[in-house]
Scaffold this active site. Structure first.
Site, PDB file in Angstrom:
ATOM      1  CD  GLU A 167     -60.889  20.132  31.694  1.00 65.88           C
ATOM      2  OE1 GLU A 167     -62.129  20.284  31.780  1.00 65.88           O
ATOM      3  OE2 GLU A 167     -59.961  20.746  32.309  1.00 65.88           O
ATOM      4  CB  THR A 215     -57.856  16.108  28.102  1.00 60.87           C
ATOM      5  OG1 THR A 215     -57.877  17.193  28.959  1.00 60.87           O
ATOM      6  CG2 THR A 215     -59.131  15.408  27.782  1.00 60.87           C
ATOM      7  CE1 TYR A 254     -61.031  19.433  24.475  1.00 59.28           C
ATOM      8  CE2 TYR A 254     -60.818  19.160  26.697  1.00 59.28           C
ATOM      9  CZ  TYR A 254     -60.422  19.116  25.658  1.00 59.28           C
ATOM     10  OH  TYR A 254     -59.022  18.843  25.509  1.00 59.28           O
ATOM     11  CE  LYS A 260     -59.670  16.177  22.901  1.00 56.35           C
ATOM     12  NZ  LYS A 260     -58.682  15.712  22.192  1.00 56.35           N
TER      13      LYS A 260
HETATM   14  P1  NDP Z   1     -55.077  24.167  19.721  1.00 53.53           P
HETATM   15  O1  NDP Z   1     -56.423  24.436  19.824  1.00 53.53           O
HETATM   16  O2  NDP Z   1     -53.938  24.852  19.749  1.00 53.53           O
HETATM   17  O3  NDP Z   1     -55.081  23.161  18.382  1.00 53.53           O
HETATM   18  C1  NDP Z   1     -56.268  22.553  17.762  1.00 53.53           C
HETATM   19  C2  NDP Z   1     -55.830  22.265  16.261  1.00 53.53           C
HETATM   20  O4  NDP Z   1     -57.055  21.389  15.829  1.00 53.53           O
HETATM   21  C3  NDP Z   1     -55.848  23.324  15.398  1.00 53.53           C
HETATM   22  O5  NDP Z   1     -54.926  23.089  14.419  1.00 53.53           O
HETATM   23  C4  NDP Z   1     -57.090  23.317  14.776  1.00 53.53           C
HETATM   24  O6  NDP Z   1     -57.192  24.151  13.507  1.00 53.53           O
HETATM   25  C5  NDP Z   1     -57.501  22.049  14.621  1.00 53.53           C
HETATM   26  N1  NDP Z   1     -58.807  21.620  14.504  1.00 53.53           N
HETATM   27  C6  NDP Z   1     -59.779  22.122  15.364  1.00 53.53           C
HETATM   28  N2  NDP Z   1     -61.212  21.683  14.902  1.00 53.53           N
HETATM   29  C7  NDP Z   1     -60.794  20.744  14.034  1.00 53.53           C
HETATM   30  C8  NDP Z   1     -61.729  20.326  12.970  1.00 53.53           C
HETATM   31  N3  NDP Z   1     -63.112  20.379  12.921  1.00 53.53           N
HETATM   32  N4  NDP Z   1     -61.129  19.538  11.875  1.00 53.53           N
HETATM   33  C9  NDP Z   1     -59.627  19.566  11.614  1.00 53.53           C
HETATM   34  N5  NDP Z   1     -58.924  20.414  12.708  1.00 53.53           N
HETATM   35  C10 NDP Z   1     -59.381  21.140  13.298  1.00 53.53           C
HETATM   36  O7  NDP Z   1     -54.953  22.769  20.790  1.00 53.53           O
HETATM   37  P2  NDP Z   1     -53.546  22.057  21.266  1.00 53.53           P
HETATM   38  O8  NDP Z   1     -52.676  22.261  20.354  1.00 53.53           O
HETATM   39  O9  NDP Z   1     -53.450  22.814  22.818  1.00 53.53           O
HETATM   40  O10 NDP Z   1     -53.811  20.912  21.930  1.00 53.53           O
HETATM   41  C11 NDP Z   1     -53.842  19.662  20.756  1.00 53.53           C
HETATM   42  C12 NDP Z   1     -54.734  18.566  21.367  1.00 53.53           C
HETATM   43  O11 NDP Z   1     -54.359  18.264  22.688  1.00 53.53           O
HETATM   44  C13 NDP Z   1     -56.459  18.987  21.478  1.00 53.53           C
HETATM   45  O12 NDP Z   1     -56.892  17.854  21.007  1.00 53.53           O
HETATM   46  C14 NDP Z   1     -56.510  19.105  22.718  1.00 53.53           C
HETATM   47  O13 NDP Z   1     -57.923  19.067  23.171  1.00 53.53           O
HETATM   48  C15 NDP Z   1     -55.746  18.322  23.528  1.00 53.53           C
HETATM   49  N6  NDP Z   1     -55.195  18.621  24.855  1.00 53.53           N
HETATM   50  C16 NDP Z   1     -54.413  19.977  24.802  1.00 53.53           C
HETATM   51  C17 NDP Z   1     -53.768  20.142  26.204  1.00 53.53           C
HETATM   52  C18 NDP Z   1     -53.288  21.347  26.418  1.00 53.53           C
HETATM   53  O14 NDP Z   1     -52.913  21.668  27.678  1.00 53.53           O
HETATM   54  N7  NDP Z   1     -52.775  22.165  25.412  1.00 53.53           N
HETATM   55  C19 NDP Z   1     -54.011  19.105  27.201  1.00 53.53           C
HETATM   56  C20 NDP Z   1     -54.764  17.962  27.003  1.00 53.53           C
HETATM   57  C21 NDP Z   1     -55.353  17.707  25.828  1.00 53.53           C
HETATM   58  P3  NDP Z   1     -57.071  25.614  13.390  1.00 53.53           P
HETATM   59  O15 NDP Z   1     -55.894  26.048  13.856  1.00 53.53           O
HETATM   60  O16 NDP Z   1     -57.465  25.895  12.043  1.00 53.53           O
HETATM   61  O17 NDP Z   1     -58.117  26.150  14.464  1.00 53.53           O
HETATM   62  P1  GDR Z   2     -58.746  24.677  30.565  1.00 57.41           P
HETATM   63  O1  GDR Z   2     -58.023  25.775  30.006  1.00 57.41           O
HETATM   64  O2  GDR Z   2     -60.133  24.576  30.610  1.00 57.41           O
HETATM   65  O3  GDR Z   2     -58.133  23.903  31.826  1.00 57.41           O
HETATM   66  O4  GDR Z   2     -58.423  23.346  29.404  1.00 57.41           O
HETATM   67  P2  GDR Z   2     -58.291  27.248  30.074  1.00 57.41           P
HETATM   68  O5  GDR Z   2     -56.899  28.071  30.597  1.00 57.41           O
HETATM   69  O6  GDR Z   2     -59.065  27.917  29.427  1.00 57.41           O
HETATM   70  O7  GDR Z   2     -58.930  27.163  31.857  1.00 57.41           O
HETATM   71  C1  GDR Z   2     -57.996  26.996  32.955  1.00 57.41           C
HETATM   72  C2  GDR Z   2     -58.596  27.443  34.352  1.00 57.41           C
HETATM   73  O8  GDR Z   2     -58.787  28.969  34.274  1.00 57.41           O
HETATM   74  C3  GDR Z   2     -60.196  29.462  34.364  1.00 57.41           C
HETATM   75  N1  GDR Z   2     -60.292  30.676  34.181  1.00 57.41           N
HETATM   76  C4  GDR Z   2     -60.303  31.118  32.907  1.00 57.41           C
HETATM   77  N2  GDR Z   2     -60.330  30.307  31.902  1.00 57.41           N
HETATM   78  C5  GDR Z   2     -60.352  31.182  30.692  1.00 57.41           C
HETATM   79  N3  GDR Z   2     -59.999  30.513  29.584  1.00 57.41           N
HETATM   80  N4  GDR Z   2     -60.302  32.583  30.703  1.00 57.41           N
HETATM   81  C6  GDR Z   2     -60.423  33.253  31.690  1.00 57.41           C
HETATM   82  O9  GDR Z   2     -60.732  34.693  31.921  1.00 57.41           O
HETATM   83  C7  GDR Z   2     -60.603  32.528  32.939  1.00 57.41           C
HETATM   84  N5  GDR Z   2     -60.546  32.825  34.312  1.00 57.41           N
HETATM   85  C8  GDR Z   2     -60.378  31.778  35.115  1.00 57.41           C
HETATM   86  C9  GDR Z   2     -61.200  28.417  33.765  1.00 57.41           C
HETATM   87  O10 GDR Z   2     -62.527  28.518  34.677  1.00 57.41           O
HETATM   88  C10 GDR Z   2     -60.372  27.089  34.350  1.00 57.41           C
HETATM   89  O11 GDR Z   2     -60.691  26.510  35.526  1.00 57.41           O
HETATM   90  C11 GDR Z   2     -57.379  23.576  28.593  1.00 57.41           C
HETATM   91  C12 GDR Z   2     -57.376  23.045  27.059  1.00 57.41           C
HETATM   92  O12 GDR Z   2     -56.165  23.096  26.456  1.00 57.41           O
HETATM   93  C13 GDR Z   2     -57.883  21.667  26.947  1.00 57.41           C
HETATM   94  O13 GDR Z   2     -58.050  21.603  25.457  1.00 57.41           O
HETATM   95  C14 GDR Z   2     -57.262  20.528  27.639  1.00 57.41           C
HETATM   96  O14 GDR Z   2     -57.762  19.448  27.571  1.00 57.41           O
HETATM   97  C15 GDR Z   2     -56.997  21.014  29.135  1.00 57.41           C
HETATM   98  O15 GDR Z   2     -56.537  22.192  29.352  1.00 57.41           O
HETATM   99  C16 GDR Z   2     -56.225  20.116  29.841  1.00 57.41           C
END
Ligand code: NDP
Ligand code: GDR
Length: 353
Positions: free
Chosen positions: A133, A131, A155, A159
């Protein structure tokens, strides 16, 4: 014979899109789901409605990242050609409340998968969902695979371990193990607590008269937001390179949360003007004078990632991967989806989290 893939976290945003594209490519797909007191398979229900229907090569298994024997058994039984390790406690804000669980799931969970591969000696390829992050966001320079990591949340720290242990197993044991360093990617399936989906749902509910106001945290945070289905295609391309490596997947553009919210209101024909600053900043409907957006400090984080912008040059040149969807296109798609959902389902739950 078709290839077999295992996706941890198939019920998540990315897992569900990845399952779809792998099935389209002719894979047999296995995905882990978690036991919950309510069903949590909404994102994959359309793929198969009936687990007894073996026409669709899609299989789910209970999989828990904190349970090493569970993971080992799955890998030994399924013998996948490719493993996509997407399961994670993926919410940055929640990681400050649950640092140990986040670390166990994300850091040790990834190690458990890698160790199960090593122990089983199964010839498989491994992808880890790394990520942006990791970078920490204290510079406005575009970030690439060589940029330094400065994680700013439990987090991101978890990662960081997962990222390096993936590289370590590649170097130590010759595993075909790669990291996709993905910048934020969103979609109509995005979790409702992430800021983009929180905004698009609120806009749809304000449009329908179910909600008066949207409360947000840091409006100045800048993110490089892309469209999730394109990123899962990138994951597949990374895994299918001859040699394992690490790649940034990003759009190369960045915008503030404020800009995202402004664009989202534009989709329903509302022009927002911003007044005040800091905790007193508010977004006003310029034709009615109504206050539609307010800042609530409860959404501030103990440590913030201010700005993220990726440099996807390596992915573009080596994989031929490029993010195609513009931010306007993404916002339009997400708002329209939520407007339709509110129209068909009515009031769609709480948005304050
Ligand atoms: P989601 O939060 O939508 O999905 C996470 C998945 O992991 C869900 O299926 C969840 O299950 C499962 N999960 C959580 N905890 C556990 C556990 N302890 N054991 C088994 N399964 C678990 O994430 P995204 O699809 O958005 O992201 C996918 C991956 O990519 C993650 O690792 C995230 O950190 C990483 N990532 C995401 C980005 C983004 O912008 N979306 C950017 C960079 C990295 P359940 O549905 O039951 O909660
Ligand atoms: P992020 O996503 O932390 O980048 O992680 P999120 O959408 O939660 O926050 C993005 C930015 O928005 C600001 N923010 C708020 N965020 C949330 N959730 N709710 C609010 O009300 C709000 N207002 C402002 C946050 O402070 C932050 O700066 C996501 C996840 O998918 C991670 O798993 C992944 O690794 C990174 O993106 C890349």
């Amino acid at each position: 014979m078709s290839k077999r893939a295992l996706i941890t976290g198939v019920t998540g945003q990315d897992g569900s899109y990845l399952a779809e594209i792998l099935l389209d490519k002719g894979y047999e797909v296995h995905g882990t789901i978690r036991r919950g007191s309510t069903f949590n398979t909404q994102r994959i229900d359309h793929i198969f409605q009936d687990p007894h229907d073996d026409q669709i090569p899609f299989h789910t298994h209970y999989g828990e990242m904190t349970d090493a024997s569970n993971i080992s058994r799955l890998i030994e039984d399924i013998e996948p050609d490719e493993i996509y390790n997407l399961a994670a406690q993926s919410n940055v804000a929640v990681s400050f409340d649950q640092p140990q669980y986040t670390t166990d799931t994300n850091a040790l969970g990834t190690l458990r998968v890698l160790d199960a591969i090593r122990e089983s000696r199964i010839d498989t390829r491994f992808y880890h969902a790394s990520t942006s992050e990791l970078y920490g966001g204290q510079t406005s320079e575009p970030l690439n695979e060589q940029s330094p990591f400065r994680p700013r949340s439990p987090y991101a720290c978890s990662k960081l371990y997962a990222h390096w242990i993936t590289i370590n197993y590649r170097q130590s044991y010759g595993l075909h193990a790669s990291n996709g360093i993905c910048f934020n990617h969103e979609s109509p399936r995005r979790g409702k607590r992430f800021v983009t989906r929180k905004i698009t749902r609120a806009v749809a509910k304000i449009n329908a008269g179910y909600q008066d106001k949207l409360y947000l945290g840091n409006l100045d945070a800048k993110r490089d937001w892309g469209y999730a289905p394109e990123y899962v295609e990138g994951m597949w391309q990374i895994v299918n390179q001859d040699d394992p490596d690490d790649y940034v997947l990003a759009t190369g553009e960045t915008n503030t949360v404020r800009e995202f919210a402004t664009k989202a209101f534009e989709v329903i024909g509302i022009d927002i003007t911003w007044e005040g600053d800091g905790v007193d900043e508010r977004g006003i409907d310029s034709s009615t004078g109504e206050k539609l957006v307010e800042v609530d400090p409860r959404y501030f984080r103990p440590n913030e990632v201010d700005t993220l912008i990726g440099d996807p040059t390596r992915a573009e040149t080596e994989l031929g991967w490029k993010a195609e969807t513009s931010l306007d296109g993404l916002v339009e798609r997400m708002v329209q989806n939520d407007v339709d959902k509110v129209e068909t389902e009515g009031e769609v739950g709480l948005d304050y989290l």
